[in-house]
Design a protein around this motif. Structure first.
Motif, short mmCIF file in Angstrom:
data_model
loop_
_atom_site.label_atom_id
_atom_site.label_comp_id
_atom_site.label_asym_id
_atom_site.label_seq_id
_atom_site.Cartn_x
_atom_site.Cartn_y
_atom_site.Cartn_z
N GLU A 140 41.17 0.95 60.87
CA GLU A 140 42.19 1.95 61.25
C GLU A 140 41.73 3.36 60.93
OE1 GLU A 140 46.27 1.61 59.93
OE2 GLU A 140 46.20 -0.55 60.33
N ILE A 141 41.14 3.54 59.72
CA ILE A 141 40.69 4.88 59.32
C ILE A 141 39.57 5.36 60.26
CG2 ILE A 141 39.57 6.23 57.48
CD1 ILE A 141 41.00 4.41 55.43
N ILE A 142 38.62 4.48 60.52
CA ILE A 142 37.49 4.87 61.38
C ILE A 142 37.98 5.18 62.80
CG2 ILE A 142 35.32 4.09 62.43
CD1 ILE A 142 34.91 2.42 59.84
N ASP A 143 38.85 4.33 63.33
CA ASP A 143 39.37 4.55 64.69
C ASP A 143 40.09 5.90 64.76
OD1 ASP A 143 38.38 2.17 65.40
OD2 ASP A 143 40.30 1.10 65.48
N TYR A 144 40.90 6.16 63.72
CA TYR A 144 41.66 7.41 63.71
C TYR A 144 40.70 8.61 63.70
CZ TYR A 144 44.23 11.38 61.94
OH TYR A 144 44.74 12.65 61.78
N ILE A 145 39.71 8.56 62.81
CA ILE A 145 38.78 9.70 62.69
C ILE A 145 38.04 9.92 64.01
CG2 ILE A 145 36.67 10.54 61.54
CD1 ILE A 145 37.71 9.32 58.93
N GLU A 146 37.60 8.81 64.62
CA GLU A 146 36.84 8.96 65.87
C GLU A 146 37.72 9.42 67.03
OE1 GLU A 146 34.63 5.31 66.09
OE2 GLU A 146 33.21 6.03 64.56
N ARG A 147 38.97 8.99 67.02
CA ARG A 147 39.88 9.33 68.13
C ARG A 147 40.43 10.75 67.99
NH1 ARG A 147 43.38 5.57 67.10
NH2 ARG A 147 44.91 6.99 66.20
N GLU A 148 40.91 11.08 66.79
CA GLU A 148 41.65 12.34 66.61
C GLU A 148 40.78 13.49 66.12
OE1 GLU A 148 44.80 12.62 67.53
OE2 GLU A 148 44.99 10.49 68.03
N PRO A 150 39.93 14.60 63.06
CA PRO A 150 40.60 15.45 62.08
C PRO A 150 39.60 16.36 61.37
CG PRO A 150 40.33 13.26 61.21
CD PRO A 150 39.88 13.20 62.63
N LYS A 151 40.13 17.47 60.82
CA LYS A 151 39.25 18.43 60.13
C LYS A 151 39.46 18.37 58.61
CE LYS A 151 37.81 21.15 63.76
NZ LYS A 151 37.87 20.00 64.64
N SER A 152 40.63 17.86 58.20
CA SER A 152 40.93 17.92 56.76
C SER A 152 41.78 16.74 56.34
CB SER A 152 41.69 19.22 56.47
OG SER A 152 42.91 19.21 57.18
N CYS A 153 41.73 16.45 55.05
CA CYS A 153 42.57 15.36 54.52
C CYS A 153 42.82 15.57 53.04
CB CYS A 153 41.89 14.01 54.75
SG CYS A 153 40.41 13.78 53.79
N ALA A 154 43.78 14.82 52.53
CA ALA A 154 44.03 14.79 51.09
C ALA A 154 43.91 13.35 50.63
CB ALA A 154 45.44 15.32 50.79
N VAL A 155 43.24 13.16 49.50
CA VAL A 155 43.15 11.83 48.89
C VAL A 155 44.05 11.86 47.66
CG1 VAL A 155 41.63 10.21 47.70
CG2 VAL A 155 40.81 11.42 49.74
N ILE A 156 44.97 10.91 47.58
CA ILE A 156 45.83 10.83 46.39
C ILE A 156 45.24 9.77 45.48
CG2 ILE A 156 48.18 10.56 45.52
CD1 ILE A 156 49.24 10.99 48.31
N GLY A 173 32.24 15.40 57.16
CA GLY A 173 32.53 16.79 57.50
C GLY A 173 33.98 17.17 57.35
N LEU A 174 34.78 16.38 56.65
CA LEU A 174 36.20 16.71 56.47
C LEU A 174 36.41 17.58 55.23
CD1 LEU A 174 37.45 13.12 57.16
CD2 LEU A 174 38.33 15.11 58.36
N GLN A 175 37.21 18.61 55.36
CA GLN A 175 37.62 19.38 54.18
C GLN A 175 38.57 18.46 53.40
OE1 GLN A 175 36.64 22.48 53.18
NE2 GLN A 175 37.82 21.96 51.34
N THR A 176 38.21 18.16 52.16
CA THR A 176 38.94 17.11 51.44
C THR A 176 39.52 17.65 50.13
OG1 THR A 176 37.43 15.49 52.38
CG2 THR A 176 38.73 14.76 50.50
N ALA A 177 40.79 17.33 49.91
CA ALA A 177 41.45 17.73 48.66
C ALA A 177 41.78 16.47 47.87
CB ALA A 177 42.74 18.48 48.97
N LEU A 178 41.66 16.56 46.56
CA LEU A 178 42.06 15.45 45.69
C LEU A 178 43.35 15.83 44.97
CD1 LEU A 178 41.77 12.87 43.97
CD2 LEU A 178 40.31 14.18 42.43
N ILE A 179 44.33 14.94 45.06
CA ILE A 179 45.60 15.15 44.35
C ILE A 179 45.72 14.04 43.30
CG2 ILE A 179 48.12 15.19 44.58
CD1 ILE A 179 47.65 15.96 47.57
N ASP A 180 45.91 14.42 42.05
CA ASP A 180 46.02 13.41 41.00
C ASP A 180 47.00 13.89 39.94
OD1 ASP A 180 43.77 10.97 39.97
OD2 ASP A 180 45.49 11.58 38.75
N ARG A 181 47.88 12.97 39.50
CA ARG A 181 48.87 13.39 38.50
C ARG A 181 48.22 13.58 37.12
NH1 ARG A 181 51.80 7.49 37.89
NH2 ARG A 181 49.94 6.54 37.06
N ASN A 182 47.01 13.02 36.94
CA ASN A 182 46.28 13.22 35.68
C ASN A 182 45.56 14.56 35.70
OD1 ASN A 182 46.80 10.59 34.42
ND2 ASN A 182 45.69 9.84 36.22
#
Ligand SMILES: Cc1cc2nc3c(=O)[nH]c(=O)nc-3n(C[C@H](O)[C@H](O)[C@H](O)COP(=O)(O)OP(=O)(O)OC[C@H]3O[C@@H](n4cnc5c(N)ncnc54)[C@H](O)[C@@H]3O)c2cc1C
Length: 441
Positions: A140-148, A150-156, A173-182
């Motif tokens: 699903e992730i690969i199909d989405y990236i190839e189809r849409e 995307p330029k950016s994402c957040a990883v929780i 090549g995605l601008q990636t942000a990490l979100i963590d409660r720690n």
């Protein structure tokens, strides 16, 4: 002997193959919900990143080939709904036809793994949210990236899967942000190790939102609790896994404090005809003997061997687990075995720590590496309680040597006397592992 197995990935497919060797005349039926058999779950982040170009490389065997070569009946797309312990049967649903049928067993083995936790995100709407637990999730992730595109994402979540996802999203090549409660990545490890990993992420242009969480989402905009906000095209969540123990609970199998299925040292549950292995089994800590749940591939494979030997009437026992683990983050490798400073403190175990920070091999050799190695030990007995390392070379071998030393009940001082291989590309005449032994003195 008729043996049914629930779950057909790491533990399930391995135990089936092991039993076929150990108990040649058994009848084996393998049930799994996933449509793919025994794939390399651990390789999925690297397929997403494109390092592994063909996703089918993760799959060891087709169900037909596996079945034919080993004389095992493989029923994928089958959900085991219930266990009737008195009649020694299970109820199974064919997920394609909805047909429900009953299958009897002499022995039943559960390797159901876990289910990815889904965060509750206010205002998620149409913003895609992914988790990575199964082959289908990866597709699903690969199909989405190839189809849409995307330029950016957040990883929780900045644990093992989170950081592997981050590296691979950046790789794409995605601008990636990490979100963590720690306040840091990889809280399983000591803060000193996390600090080095955090710097590596920073150098690779990962944005951090530590001690923070998504307050709400408006379209593509993530409004953070700490007041910042930014846009992403999708979110990938890696906030943990809940053990898939519903079937065991409904069959009145004992569940322990780690929420895993309680087993003895032969992996038998409180029903001696039912075994549990893999992520869903509750094991023991190597040092304390206390309940411990380790969600890693090594235990699933070892436990498969233990079950097969038990069924063959040639039993060996499962040892307590160290939880030895390793991961890659861009140019770095981080690994650990045994306890961290935090888990020792939580257990009320007093300890000393020896630290080596320096080169992994001869400094005059081109392309030499560096390593931070931390070893915790009992100050009275001098036994090693845990080790962690991060660096750009040779982290794997140092942690594996120390894991071996722990299992051999060596003291931290014994590390100085280990005669290890040396040549400039690989080490120094005094290896970092030896240095720990000298430093602890
Ligand atoms: C992205 C990712 C990366 C990883 N990387 C590493 C790594 O680098 N190193 C490492 O050691 N470990 C890694 N792991 C962990 C490792 O994959 C697991 O520890 C291992 O797969 C556990 O095996 P298991 O058999 O217990 O469960 P799984 O492999 O999860 O298999 C369980 C299967 O049982 C099925 N099932 C459950 N209930 C039923 C039912 N009632 N009927 C039919 N089928 C059922 C599930 O659908 C699933 O297909 C990683 C995991 C993930 C998700």
């Amino acid at each position: 002997m008729k043996i049914l197995i629930v779950g057909a990935i790491a533990g399930g497919s391995t135990v089936a193959a092991q039993i076929r060797r150990a108990v040649p005349d058994s009848e084996i039926i393998l049930f799994g919900r996933d449509p793919v058999l025994g794939y390399g779950t651990c390789g999925m982040p690297y397929v997403i990143g494109g390092l592994i170009e063909d996703k089918w490389q993760l799959v060891g065997s087709s169900p037909e080939k596996f079945s034919e070569q080993r004389d095992i009946t493989v029923k994928l797309g089958h959900d085991v709904l219930a266990i009737n312990r008195e009649q020694k049967t299970v109820e199974v649903r064919n997920m394609e036809t909805d047909h429900v049928f009953t299958e009897s067993y002499d022995k039943l083995i559960l390797s159901p793994g876990g289910i990815a936790r889904i965060p509750d995100l206010k205002g998620l709407g149409d913003l895609p949210l992914f988790t990575l637990k199964s082959f289908g999730d990866m597709e699903e992730i690969i199909d989405y990236i190839e189809r849409e595109k995307p330029k950016s994402c957040a990883v929780i979540g900045g644990g093992f899967i989170g950081i592997e996802l981050i590296e691979n999203f950046i790789h794409r090549g995605l601008q990636t942000a990490l979100i963590d409660r720690n306040e840091r990545v990889m809280t399983l490890m000591d803060p000193e190790i996390s600090q080095v990993l955090g710097k590596e992420m920073q150098d690779n242009k990962v944005d951090f939102y530590f001690e923070d969480a998504i307050e709400r989402i408006e379209g593509k905009r993530l409004i953070m609790k700490n007041g910042m906000n930014f846009d992403v095209d999708f979110i990938a969540s890696s906030i943990g896994i809940d053990l898939d123990t519903q079937l065991a609970i409904e069959a009145d199998l004992h569940i322990g404090p780690t929420k895993g299925i309680v087993v003895n040292s032969y992996m038998q549950t409180n029903d001696p005809d039912i075994y549990a292995i893999g992520d869903a089994a509750e094991c023991k800590d190597w040092f304390t003997g206390k309940p411990k749940n380790v969600k890693l591939a090594w235990p699933a494979h070892r436990q498969s061997f233990i079950v097969a030997r038990h069924l063959a009437g040639n039993p060996i026992e499962m040892n307590g687990l160290l939880g030895t683990t390793i991961t890659k983050l861009f140019a770095l490798t981080a690994a650990m075995t045994g306890h961290s400073a935090k888990s020792l403190t939580d257990e009320g175990i007093e300890f000393g720590t020896a630290v080596y920070e320096g080169r992994t091999n001869a400094g005059y050799y081109p392309d030499h590496g560096s390593i931070l190695l931390r070893v915790h030990y009992d100050e009275q007995s001098r036994l090693i309680l845990g080790a962690q390392a991060v660096g750009d070379k040779g982290v794997d071998k140092r942690i594996d040597v120390i894991a071996t030393a722990i299992m051999g009940k060596m003291t931290v001082d014994d590390l100085a006397a280990l005669e290890l291989g040396y040549s400039p590309p690989y080490s120094s005449p005094k290896d970092p592992v030896n240095m720990i032994g000298y430093k602890a003195r």
